[in-house]
Structure formats: structure tokens, C-alpha cells
Design a protein around this motif. Structure first.
Motif, short mmCIF file in Angstrom:
data_model
loop_
_atom_site.label_atom_id
_atom_site.label_comp_id
_atom_site.label_asym_id
_atom_site.label_seq_id
_atom_site.Cartn_x
_atom_site.Cartn_y
_atom_site.Cartn_z
N MET A 1 29.75 27.01 62.34
CA MET A 1 29.41 27.32 60.75
C MET A 1 29.54 28.74 60.66
O MET A 1 30.07 29.61 59.88
N ILE A 2 29.00 29.49 61.63
CA ILE A 2 28.80 30.90 61.80
C ILE A 2 30.16 31.59 61.84
O ILE A 2 30.48 32.71 61.31
N GLU A 3 31.07 30.94 62.64
CA GLU A 3 32.54 31.28 62.71
C GLU A 3 33.13 31.38 61.47
O GLU A 3 34.09 32.14 61.03
N SER A 4 32.95 30.32 60.68
CA SER A 4 33.72 30.06 59.35
C SER A 4 33.13 31.12 58.50
O SER A 4 33.92 31.65 57.71
N LYS A 5 31.89 31.47 58.53
CA LYS A 5 31.23 32.67 57.59
C LYS A 5 32.08 33.98 58.00
O LYS A 5 32.44 34.63 57.26
N GLN A 6 32.01 34.21 59.21
CA GLN A 6 32.46 35.28 59.68
C GLN A 6 34.28 35.44 59.29
O GLN A 6 34.49 36.46 59.11
N GLY A 7 34.75 34.33 59.55
CA GLY A 7 36.13 34.30 59.11
C GLY A 7 36.22 34.50 57.43
O GLY A 7 37.29 35.40 57.25
N PHE A 8 35.54 33.78 56.60
CA PHE A 8 35.59 34.08 55.30
C PHE A 8 35.43 35.69 55.13
O PHE A 8 36.14 36.17 54.45
N TRP A 9 34.27 36.38 55.54
CA TRP A 9 34.06 37.58 55.06
C TRP A 9 35.08 38.67 55.72
O TRP A 9 35.45 39.62 54.98
N LYS A 10 35.80 38.33 56.90
CA LYS A 10 36.87 39.13 57.45
C LYS A 10 38.03 39.05 56.72
O LYS A 10 38.70 39.72 56.57
N THR A 11 38.23 37.62 56.36
CA THR A 11 39.72 37.37 55.40
C THR A 11 39.35 38.43 54.06
O THR A 11 40.22 39.00 53.53
N LEU A 12 38.02 38.14 53.46
CA LEU A 12 37.69 38.79 52.42
C LEU A 12 38.38 40.25 52.39
O LEU A 12 38.82 40.88 51.64
N LYS A 13 37.65 41.07 53.54
CA LYS A 13 37.69 42.31 53.86
C LYS A 13 39.25 42.67 54.07
O LYS A 13 39.76 43.73 53.44
N ASP A 14 39.71 41.95 54.75
CA ASP A 14 41.55 42.17 54.95
C ASP A 14 41.93 42.07 53.80
O ASP A 14 43.13 42.97 53.47
N ALA A 15 41.45 41.21 52.81
CA ALA A 15 42.30 41.09 51.26
C ALA A 15 42.07 42.05 50.71
O ALA A 15 43.09 42.74 50.05
N LEU A 16 40.82 42.54 50.45
CA LEU A 16 40.46 43.88 49.56
C LEU A 16 41.15 44.96 50.23
O LEU A 16 41.58 46.14 49.31
N LEU A 17 41.20 45.25 51.57
CA LEU A 17 42.09 46.24 51.88
C LEU A 17 43.33 46.26 52.09
O LEU A 17 44.10 47.05 52.61
N LEU A 18 44.09 45.05 51.48
CA LEU A 18 45.54 45.00 51.52
C LEU A 18 46.26 44.91 52.72
O LEU A 18 47.24 45.58 53.07
N ASN A 19 45.36 44.32 53.84
CA ASN A 19 46.05 44.32 55.15
C ASN A 19 47.30 43.30 54.93
O ASN A 19 47.37 42.02 54.68
N SER A 20 48.58 43.68 55.40
CA SER A 20 49.59 43.06 55.09
C SER A 20 49.91 41.86 56.26
O SER A 20 50.43 41.02 55.71
N SER A 21 49.27 42.10 57.36
CA SER A 21 49.24 41.24 58.23
C SER A 21 48.55 39.74 57.83
O SER A 21 49.07 38.76 58.10
N LEU A 22 47.52 40.10 56.99
CA LEU A 22 46.76 38.77 56.49
C LEU A 22 47.69 38.16 55.68
O LEU A 22 47.72 36.84 55.60
N TYR A 23 48.51 38.79 54.61
CA TYR A 23 49.25 38.26 53.82
C TYR A 23 50.52 37.46 54.38
O TYR A 23 51.02 36.50 53.95
N GLU A 24 51.13 38.31 55.41
CA GLU A 24 52.19 37.60 56.30
C GLU A 24 51.92 36.51 56.88
O GLU A 24 52.74 35.64 57.13
N ASN A 25 50.76 36.38 57.57
CA ASN A 25 50.25 35.09 58.31
C ASN A 25 49.99 33.98 57.53
O ASN A 25 49.09 33.07 58.23
N ALA A 26 49.44 34.25 56.12
CA ALA A 26 48.69 33.50 55.57
C ALA A 26 49.14 31.97 55.39
O ALA A 26 48.22 31.22 55.70
N ARG A 27 50.19 31.63 55.43
CA ARG A 27 50.76 30.24 55.10
C ARG A 27 50.69 29.62 56.48
O ARG A 27 51.16 28.51 56.79
N ASN A 28 50.90 30.44 57.69
CA ASN A 28 50.84 30.06 59.15
C ASN A 28 49.53 29.82 59.52
O ASN A 28 49.32 29.12 60.84
N THR A 29 48.43 30.16 59.10
CA THR A 29 47.34 30.03 59.59
C THR A 29 46.40 28.84 59.05
O THR A 29 46.57 28.42 58.04
#
Length: 188
Positions: A1-29
């Protein structure tokens, strides 16, 4: 549960910062659709929070307030699917693409991350400018998502995103005006 919360907040942060690797790997994750939908739902709730304050200020009855808020939340979620669909269809027309509609749901959902801050529109006199800044920020995030997701140029991604974006903005504007008209009608 903690890992999924950390994963959510990290994903949200990367999305807010327009981290291109997040978007590039989104459909493969794994589990990205769930994360993306969570961001869209959180964005819809944030938008509804702003609407609820307006409803409270106008002393709208509870049943009308609930109906307006449900409509507000559903419109954000429907807008997400509509925008993803237009991006997918235009992407297919522009070049034969292999991502499916479902593959684009995650990156476009991540592009809704700036909308999580929509509660800031409660700030008096700054609400509309903040709303516009968040809309443009989401547009930029969608351009990054489409560029990475479809493996196309930034110009092509911008053109694809700009087709559906004004429609979404117009729909939001119409919804807000409709909500105001309902409030006026109920108060008479």
C-alpha cells in the motif's frame, strides 16, 4: 500500500514536471491506466471543490448542489475520454499508428495532472487566471504525452492536441454558464 501511494505521488510529480520518460513509458508500465484514471478523478474532484464554494456562496439547496457537482465531475471525466478519442483518431489519420485508444488513456490521463490544482481557483480574483494557466499547462502536458506516445514531432503533437482542446474549453465554459443559470433560476 505504501509503495502504491509513493508510486502515485511520484507519477503525479513527474506528470506535473512534464517528464517525457513518464509519458513515453506510460503504456508499457503496469497499472498505469489505474494511476491515470486516479489523476483524472482527483482532477474532477478538485474542479468540483471550486464549484461547491460557488454553490455555497449562492445558498443553493443541497439536492441542486449535488446534481451540479455530479454533473461537474462527470463532465471532466467525459472530457478526458473525448479528448483521448480525438487525439487517437487524428493520430491515426496523420500517420498509421499502432497505439490503441486504450494505450493513449494513460498518457492523456497523466496530462490532467495540473488540473489536480484546480482547487486554487477558489482564490478571489485569481480563479479564472489560475484556471486558464492550469488548462494551458494540461495542454502542454498532453503535447508531451502525444509526442512521446505516438513517437511524432512536437509540431505534429501540438496540432493533434489543439484540435480537441478548444472543444473541451468551450464545453467547460458552457457547463459553467449552465451552472450559473441553474443557480439563478433556483434562487428566483
Amino acid at each position: 500500500m505504501i509503495e502504491s501511494k509513493q508510486g502515485f505521488w511520484k507519477t503525479l510529480k513527474d506528470a506535473l514536471l512534464l517528464n517525457s520518460s513518464l509519458y513515453e513509458n506510460a503504456r508499457n508500465t503496469p497499472q498505469t491506466r489505474q494511476l491515470a484514471l486516479s489523476i483524472v478523478i482527483l482532477s474532477a474532484l478538485s474542479h468540483a471543490l471550486g464549484s461547491s464554494v460557488i454553490l455555497i456562496i449562492n445558498l443553493v439547496s443541497l439536492p441542486i448542489a449535488i446534481a451540479v457537482l455530479v454533473l461537474d465531475i462527470l463532465s471532466i471525466i467525459a472530457g478526458y475520454y473525448f479528448w483521448t478519442f480525438t487525439i487517437w483518431k487524428i493520430g491515426q489519420w496523420l500517420k498509421p499508428i499502432d497505439p490503441t485508444f486504450g494505450d493513449l488513456l494513460s498518457p492523456i490521463g497523466f496530462a490532467y495532472a495540473p488540473q489536480v490544482l484546480n482547487f486554487l481557483t477558489l482564490i478571489p480574483l485569481l480563479g479564472r487566471p489560475i484556471e486558464l494557466i492550469l488548462a494551458v499547462w494540461s495542454l502542454l502536458a498532453a503535447i508531451v504525452a502525444v509526442r512521446q506516445g505516438l513517437d511524432i514531432s512536437t509540431t505534429q503533437a501540438a496540432l493533434i492536441c489543439l484540435v480537441g482542446w478548444p472543444l473541451i474549453q468551450i464545453a467547460i465554459g458552457v457547463l459553467q454558464v449552465t451552472e450559473q443559470q441553474v443557480i439563478r433560476f433556483v434562487r428566483l
